[in-house]
Enzyme design. Structure first.
Site, mmCIF file in Angstrom:
data_model
loop_
_atom_site.group_PDB
_atom_site.id
_atom_site.type_symbol
_atom_site.label_atom_id
_atom_site.label_comp_id
_atom_site.label_asym_id
_atom_site.label_seq_id
_atom_site.Cartn_x
_atom_site.Cartn_y
_atom_site.Cartn_z
ATOM 1 C CG ASP A 186 -1.947 1.094 1.173
ATOM 2 O OD1 ASP A 186 -2.968 0.892 0.485
ATOM 3 O OD2 ASP A 186 -1.738 2.153 1.805
ATOM 4 C CB ILE A 187 0.995 4.262 -2.169
ATOM 5 C CG1 ILE A 187 1.356 3.429 -3.410
ATOM 6 C CG2 ILE A 187 1.758 5.586 -2.180
ATOM 7 C CD1 ILE A 187 0.996 4.087 -4.719
ATOM 8 C CD GLU A 230 -4.596 3.994 -1.367
ATOM 9 O OE1 GLU A 230 -4.774 4.310 -0.186
ATOM 10 O OE2 GLU A 230 -5.493 4.057 -2.232
#
Length: 315
Positions: A186-187, A230
């Site tokens: 996950d960003i 994301e």
């Protein structure tokens, strides 16, 4: 049009060549035996448009040669007209069963030969056009299927494609008794990134991150997908915990190398990712397909709450 004439009689071959040349067919090749014709066809660059095949020849006859031609995947589309004398007409049924499309009697009539050749060549052209349309349709179907499996923004596998590939890898690992690891990625602070830089630059960020993740995967069997928003997922077949952790570190390193500015990130000042990892030996471990994904997702949550830009394994 390229035409192959097969006849053991030099006189017959010369007569057919003369008629055909006068009718405008200039690309002519001749063979004196069925075996010679087969050798020519197998060595041909492409295929002739038509074969004029005498039925009665010494050694292998025209019917047997036709049967061999039609049984060969490379040659089966060759159009064959049988050339026969009147007392051989009883063999025509065998010739058609072998794959011939038409016949003409000896002595050959100029008008009849031209008419039958035109008819067969029209048929061949129509078959060629139909096959070309079928190829185009197959290509289009393939492209549509490919597109339906790709995330249109990042050009990596989408969630739908991932579900199918993951199920196959799970089954393969179970059959072979091998380990399987999953990374959920996950960003960090991506909502803040979008709020600060706008959604267009956010899209560019997703593309760069996806490319960096892909570069960290070294083996053909490893694959990634955009899981949603994301979030990305990586599946590592036949990989133990140490190997999976190394890949997770490589992913973080590749993303760090991009140096994507993120002023709104409270800790790091550039784009980073958090990674949760979980592994199992399908069929022998405690988790099923969904449980393994959930375990990796839980590990990702722990990585996010631990300050982000971190890796959290679940063994």
């Amino acid at each position: 049009m390229e035409i192959l004439i097969v006849d053991d009689s030099p006189t017959s071959r010369m007569l057919l060549e003369t008629i055909l040349k006068n009718a405008g067919y200039t690309q002519l090749t001749s063979a004196a035996t069925a075996q010679e014709a087969l050798d020519l066809l197998r060595a041909w660059n492409g295929l002739p448009d038509l074969v004029l095949m005498d039925i009665n020849m010494p050694g292998m006859d025209g019917i047997e040669a036709t049967r061999i031609i039609k049984a060969d995947p490379k040659l089966r589309d060759v159009q064959i007209i049988m050339v026969t004398v009147s007392d051989e007409e009883e063999y025509l049924e065998q010739a058609f069963e072998a794959g011939a499309v038409d016949f003409i009697n000896k002595p050959v009539s100029k008008g009849e030969l031209r008419a039958r050749i035109r008819s067969v060549l029209r048929l061949k052209n129509e078959m060629d056009r139909r096959k070309e349309r079928e190829r185009e349709l197959e290509d289009l179907t393939f492209r549509l299927a490919e597109q339906s499996n790709l995330d249109c923004l990042t050009n990596v596998a989408n969630r739908r494609c991932f579900n199918g590939l993951y199920a196959k890898e799970w089954d393969r690992a179970r059959r072979e008794g091998r380990q399987l690891h999953v990374l959920m990625i996950d960003i960090d602070y991506f909502k803040l990134y979008n709020d600060s830089y706008g959604h267009l630059q956010g899209d560019e960020c997703l593309q760069v991150v996806a490319e960096a993740i892909g570069k960290a995967l070294k083996r053909p069997g490893d694959f990634m997908a955009r899981y949603g928003g994301e979030e990305f997922v990586v599946v590592l077949p036949d990989t133990d915990a140490e190997g999976a952790y190394h890949i997770a570190q490589e992913i973080q390193r590749k993303i760090a190398e991009q140096g994507i500015e993120h002023r709104a990130s409270p800790e790091h000042g550039q784009v980073t990712v958090s990674i949760g990892m979980a592994g199992d030996r399908p069929g022998n471990g405690p988790r099923g397909q969904e449980q393994l994904l959930n375990a990796a997702d839980s590990a990702l949550y722990e990585a996010k709450t631990a300050g982000r830009n971190s890796i959290r394994p679940v063994i």
